[in-house]
Motif scaffolding. Structure first.
Motif, PDB file in Angstrom:
ATOM      1  N   ASP A   1       0.832  -1.200   0.000  1.00  0.00           N
ATOM      2  CA  ASP A   1       0.000   0.000   0.000  1.00  0.00           C
ATOM      3  C   ASP A   1       0.868   1.252   0.000  1.00  0.00           C
ATOM      4  O   ASP A   1       0.586   2.213  -0.713  1.00  0.00           O
ATOM      5  CB  ASP A   1      -0.933  -0.008   1.214  1.00  0.00           C
ATOM      6  CG  ASP A   1      -1.915   1.135   1.192  1.00  0.00           C
ATOM      7  OD1 ASP A   1      -2.481   1.397   0.112  1.00  0.00           O
ATOM      8  OD2 ASP A   1      -2.099   1.780   2.245  1.00  0.00           O
ATOM      9  N   LEU A   2       1.928   1.232   0.786  1.00  0.00           N
ATOM     10  CA  LEU A   2       2.834   2.370   0.843  1.00  0.00           C
ATOM     11  C   LEU A   2       3.509   2.593  -0.515  1.00  0.00           C
ATOM     12  O   LEU A   2       3.638   3.725  -0.977  1.00  0.00           O
ATOM     13  CB  LEU A   2       3.892   2.161   1.928  1.00  0.00           C
ATOM     14  CG  LEU A   2       4.896   3.280   2.120  1.00  0.00           C
ATOM     15  CD1 LEU A   2       4.190   4.556   2.559  1.00  0.00           C
ATOM     16  CD2 LEU A   2       5.939   2.879   3.134  1.00  0.00           C
ATOM     17  N   LEU A   3       3.917   1.509  -1.186  1.00  0.00           N
ATOM     18  CA  LEU A   3       4.524   1.638  -2.510  1.00  0.00           C
ATOM     19  C   LEU A   3       3.552   2.241  -3.517  1.00  0.00           C
ATOM     20  O   LEU A   3       3.928   3.077  -4.343  1.00  0.00           O
ATOM     21  CB  LEU A   3       5.008   0.284  -3.010  1.00  0.00           C
ATOM     22  CG  LEU A   3       6.360  -0.183  -2.486  1.00  0.00           C
ATOM     23  CD1 LEU A   3       6.682  -1.561  -3.042  1.00  0.00           C
ATOM     24  CD2 LEU A   3       7.444   0.793  -2.858  1.00  0.00           C
ATOM     25  N   THR A   4       2.290   1.826  -3.447  1.00  0.00           N
ATOM     26  CA  THR A   4       1.275   2.367  -4.355  1.00  0.00           C
ATOM     27  C   THR A   4       1.099   3.862  -4.132  1.00  0.00           C
ATOM     28  O   THR A   4       1.039   4.644  -5.081  1.00  0.00           O
ATOM     29  CB  THR A   4      -0.062   1.638  -4.154  1.00  0.00           C
ATOM     30  OG1 THR A   4       0.147   0.234  -4.347  1.00  0.00           O
ATOM     31  CG2 THR A   4      -1.116   2.136  -5.119  1.00  0.00           C
ATOM     32  N   GLN A   5       1.036   4.254  -2.872  1.00  0.00           N
ATOM     33  CA  GLN A   5       0.892   5.677  -2.556  1.00  0.00           C
ATOM     34  C   GLN A   5       2.126   6.475  -2.988  1.00  0.00           C
ATOM     35  O   GLN A   5       2.014   7.599  -3.474  1.00  0.00           O
ATOM     36  CB  GLN A   5       0.644   5.862  -1.067  1.00  0.00           C
ATOM     37  CG  GLN A   5      -0.696   5.342  -0.602  1.00  0.00           C
ATOM     38  CD  GLN A   5      -0.838   5.386   0.917  1.00  0.00           C
ATOM     39  OE1 GLN A   5       0.064   5.825   1.615  1.00  0.00           O
ATOM     40  NE2 GLN A   5      -1.978   4.949   1.411  1.00  0.00           N
ATOM     41  N   MET A   6       3.295   5.890  -2.825  1.00  0.00           N
ATOM     42  CA  MET A   6       4.527   6.580  -3.217  1.00  0.00           C
ATOM     43  C   MET A   6       4.616   6.744  -4.732  1.00  0.00           C
ATOM     44  O   MET A   6       5.118   7.752  -5.220  1.00  0.00           O
ATOM     45  CB  MET A   6       5.753   5.825  -2.696  1.00  0.00           C
ATOM     46  CG  MET A   6       5.898   5.837  -1.190  1.00  0.00           C
ATOM     47  SD  MET A   6       6.121   7.481  -0.534  1.00  0.00           S
ATOM     48  CE  MET A   6       7.791   7.781  -1.037  1.00  0.00           C
TER      49      MET A   6
ATOM     50  N   VAL B   1       2.068   7.179  -6.788  1.00  0.00           N
ATOM     51  CA  VAL B   1       1.165   8.286  -7.118  1.00  0.00           C
ATOM     52  C   VAL B   1       1.844   9.615  -6.805  1.00  0.00           C
ATOM     53  O   VAL B   1       1.824  10.551  -7.618  1.00  0.00           O
ATOM     54  CB  VAL B   1      -0.165   8.148  -6.350  1.00  0.00           C
ATOM     55  CG1 VAL B   1      -1.017   9.392  -6.498  1.00  0.00           C
ATOM     56  CG2 VAL B   1      -0.923   6.922  -6.826  1.00  0.00           C
ATOM     57  N   LEU B   2       2.472   9.689  -5.649  1.00  0.00           N
ATOM     58  CA  LEU B   2       3.171  10.907  -5.255  1.00  0.00           C
ATOM     59  C   LEU B   2       4.333  11.208  -6.206  1.00  0.00           C
ATOM     60  O   LEU B   2       4.570  12.358  -6.579  1.00  0.00           O
ATOM     61  CB  LEU B   2       3.687  10.774  -3.817  1.00  0.00           C
ATOM     62  CG  LEU B   2       4.403  11.985  -3.250  1.00  0.00           C
ATOM     63  CD1 LEU B   2       3.461  13.175  -3.188  1.00  0.00           C
ATOM     64  CD2 LEU B   2       4.948  11.667  -1.875  1.00  0.00           C
ATOM     65  N   GLU B   3       5.037  10.170  -6.633  1.00  0.00           N
ATOM     66  CA  GLU B   3       6.158  10.350  -7.560  1.00  0.00           C
ATOM     67  C   GLU B   3       5.680  10.929  -8.886  1.00  0.00           C
ATOM     68  O   GLU B   3       6.316  11.818  -9.449  1.00  0.00           O
ATOM     69  CB  GLU B   3       6.839   9.008  -7.782  1.00  0.00           C
ATOM     70  CG  GLU B   3       8.049   9.066  -8.677  1.00  0.00           C
ATOM     71  CD  GLU B   3       8.680   7.697  -8.889  1.00  0.00           C
ATOM     72  OE1 GLU B   3       9.831   7.663  -9.311  1.00  0.00           O
ATOM     73  OE2 GLU B   3       8.009   6.684  -8.631  1.00  0.00           O
ATOM     74  N   ARG B   4       4.554  10.448  -9.396  1.00  0.00           N
ATOM     75  CA  ARG B   4       4.008  10.981 -10.647  1.00  0.00           C
ATOM     76  C   ARG B   4       3.626  12.454 -10.492  1.00  0.00           C
ATOM     77  O   ARG B   4       3.888  13.274 -11.365  1.00  0.00           O
ATOM     78  CB  ARG B   4       2.797  10.179 -11.088  1.00  0.00           C
ATOM     79  CG  ARG B   4       3.149   8.852 -11.695  1.00  0.00           C
ATOM     80  CD  ARG B   4       1.937   8.174 -12.320  1.00  0.00           C
ATOM     81  NE  ARG B   4       2.121   6.743 -12.257  1.00  0.00           N
ATOM     82  CZ  ARG B   4       1.484   5.920 -11.434  1.00  0.00           C
ATOM     83  NH1 ARG B   4       0.568   6.379 -10.627  1.00  0.00           N
ATOM     84  NH2 ARG B   4       1.745   4.632 -11.437  1.00  0.00           N
ATOM     85  N   LYS B   5       2.995  12.776  -9.362  1.00  0.00           N
ATOM     86  CA  LYS B   5       2.602  14.166  -9.123  1.00  0.00           C
ATOM     87  C   LYS B   5       3.825  15.066  -9.011  1.00  0.00           C
ATOM     88  O   LYS B   5       3.837  16.176  -9.536  1.00  0.00           O
ATOM     89  CB  LYS B   5       1.754  14.268  -7.849  1.00  0.00           C
ATOM     90  CG  LYS B   5       0.362  13.701  -8.010  1.00  0.00           C
ATOM     91  CD  LYS B   5      -0.422  13.822  -6.733  1.00  0.00           C
ATOM     92  CE  LYS B   5      -1.801  13.217  -6.871  1.00  0.00           C
ATOM     93  NZ  LYS B   5      -2.554  13.293  -5.612  1.00  0.00           N
ATOM     94  N   MET B   6       4.861  14.583  -8.337  1.00  0.00           N
ATOM     95  CA  MET B   6       6.072  15.388  -8.191  1.00  0.00           C
ATOM     96  C   MET B   6       6.760  15.584  -9.540  1.00  0.00           C
ATOM     97  O   MET B   6       7.326  16.638  -9.806  1.00  0.00           O
ATOM     98  CB  MET B   6       7.037  14.756  -7.193  1.00  0.00           C
ATOM     99  CG  MET B   6       6.551  14.823  -5.760  1.00  0.00           C
ATOM    100  SD  MET B   6       6.221  16.504  -5.204  1.00  0.00           S
ATOM    101  CE  MET B   6       7.850  17.195  -5.263  1.00  0.00           C
TER     102      MET B   6
END
Length: 157
Positions: free
Chosen positions: A67-72, A74-79
């Motif tokens: 779950d943490l990898l999935t959230q990271m 998404v955050l990486e794409r936004k960044m």
């Protein structure tokens, strides 16, 4: 789905190495003293690697980790998008400042700095204006009322 606390409890339950390390090769009859020490260090290293492998298996196989990898991700794409937009904004600002500086320099220098007499009546002695494409005659107006003048500078030709 395992919570972070459950994963930490599993990690805490892993067997740890005994505090005083006992060399399993100490006192071996067929080995010299330095060979015993070297093989003992290799055994100690192998034990440490086994414990690290067990710990990493527990941490990477948990649902909390996935779950943490999935959230990271998404955050990486936004960044990445934010970084791209930031670079574009900086580039636009730099270009705008360069254009403004160029325009100010052109306004300060004026047309006289280029040695051109831009007055339409500035003809050579032979009656031709060297700054118009149709240098053999005076500038003409087109029939449709367009009075755009295309000029050339002789030093560039």
């Amino acid at each position: 789905m395992a919570t972070i606390q459950e994963v930490l409890d599993q990690v805490a339950a892993l067997p740890t190495a005994p505090k005083p390390y006992v060399n399993p090769y100490a006192g071996h009859r067929a080995l010299a003293e330095h060979e015993q020490e070297l093989l003992g260090e290799y055994a100690r290293l192998a034990d440490t690697i086994r414990r690290v492998a067990a710990l990493s298996t527990i941490l990477s196989s948990s649902a909390a980790h996935a779950d943490l990898l999935t959230q990271m991700r998404v955050l990486e794409r936004k960044m990445g998008l934010v970084l791209t937009l930031y670079k574009a904004s900086v580039w636009a600002t730099v270009q705008e400042q360069a254009e403004m500086a160029e325009a100010e320099a052109m306004a300060a220098a004026g047309a006289d700095a280029y040695g051109l007499d831009m007055h339409p009546d500035a003809y050579n002695g032979d009656g031709a204006n060297p700054y118009y494409y149709n240098a053999g005659a005076a500038p003409e107006e087109s029939a449709d009322g367009d009075d755009t003048v295309v000029m050339r500078q002789p030093e560039y030709y």
